[in-house]
Design a protein around this motif. Structure first.
Motif, mmCIF file in Angstrom:
data_model
loop_
_atom_site.group_PDB
_atom_site.id
_atom_site.type_symbol
_atom_site.label_atom_id
_atom_site.label_comp_id
_atom_site.label_asym_id
_atom_site.label_seq_id
_atom_site.Cartn_x
_atom_site.Cartn_y
_atom_site.Cartn_z
ATOM 1 N N UNK A 7 5.053 -5.369 5.474
ATOM 2 C CA UNK A 7 5.173 -4.755 4.155
ATOM 3 C C UNK A 7 6.434 -5.307 3.498
ATOM 4 N N UNK A 8 6.286 -5.785 2.279
ATOM 5 C CA UNK A 8 7.391 -6.408 1.557
ATOM 6 C C UNK A 8 7.457 -5.831 0.145
ATOM 7 N N UNK A 33 5.821 -14.162 -3.553
ATOM 8 C CA UNK A 33 4.963 -14.039 -2.373
ATOM 9 C C UNK A 33 5.881 -14.195 -1.167
ATOM 10 N N UNK A 34 5.886 -13.229 -0.254
ATOM 11 C CA UNK A 34 6.796 -13.320 0.904
ATOM 12 C C UNK A 34 6.617 -14.630 1.672
ATOM 13 N N UNK A 35 7.736 -15.138 2.189
ATOM 14 C CA UNK A 35 7.711 -16.411 2.921
ATOM 15 C C UNK A 35 6.702 -16.375 4.066
ATOM 16 N N UNK A 76 3.794 -5.710 -1.277
ATOM 17 C CA UNK A 76 2.808 -6.653 -0.755
ATOM 18 C C UNK A 76 2.625 -6.321 0.712
ATOM 19 N N UNK A 77 1.402 -6.051 1.107
ATOM 20 C CA UNK A 77 1.119 -5.657 2.484
ATOM 21 C C UNK A 77 0.155 -6.653 3.119
ATOM 22 N N UNK A 121 -1.598 -6.392 -3.009
ATOM 23 C CA UNK A 121 -0.477 -6.155 -3.906
ATOM 24 C C UNK A 121 -0.695 -4.796 -4.554
ATOM 25 N N UNK A 122 0.287 -3.915 -4.370
ATOM 26 C CA UNK A 122 0.220 -2.536 -4.850
ATOM 27 C C UNK A 122 1.392 -2.226 -5.769
#
Length: 141
Positions: A5-6, A18-20, A105-106, A114-115
């Protein structure tokens, strides 16, 4: 596999990082579309082909199948990650998911979601209490 979860902010132009860890699993072009429960679904190009094949198996003579296919595919958009690790989301998808500023972002196995952060927090708080019961019911599935 997408997991974790980011929390990132979406800017006024609809760009979100977008997380790495997710970028490592995505090719230069990937797909984002309407998800369920008011979020967006993101798929690698390879996974999108699999999802597309499964949705294509739905019986087109059933109204719900036609509606789902139309809404799912009409919102789908190919996305590219810029040099800062961001993706530019179409305004229609931003509106659909109610993304204002704070987002989550999960990772959900073969896709990411994406929430809106408030919506995600409410969803997890409401679902957490039922987690054990849900797991137990799924074992019977």
């Amino acid at each position: 596999m997408f997991m974790g979860e980011y929390r990132h902010n979406i800017d006024s132009k609809g760009r979100i990082i977008i997380p790495a860890k997710f970028r490592e699993q995505l090719s230069q072009v990937f797909v984002i579309t309407r998800g369920l429960d008011g979020c967006l679904f993101g798929y690698s190009a390879e996974e999108w082909e699999k999802v597309q094949a499964e949705v294509d198996k739905l019986p087109f003579n059933k109204k719900d199948a036609r509606t789902f296919s139309r809404l799912f595919f009409s919102a789908a958009t190919e996305c590219e990650i810029d040099k800062q690790g961001r993706v530019n989301l179409p305004s229609s998808l931003v509106k659909y998911a109610g993304l204002v500023k704070n987002c989550v972002l999960t990772g959900v196995s073969t896709r990411f979601e994406i929430w809106d952060a408030d919506k995600w927090d409410t969803y997890t708080e409401e679902s957490q209490d039922d987690f054990n019961e849900i797991a137990e019911n799924l074992l019977d599935f």
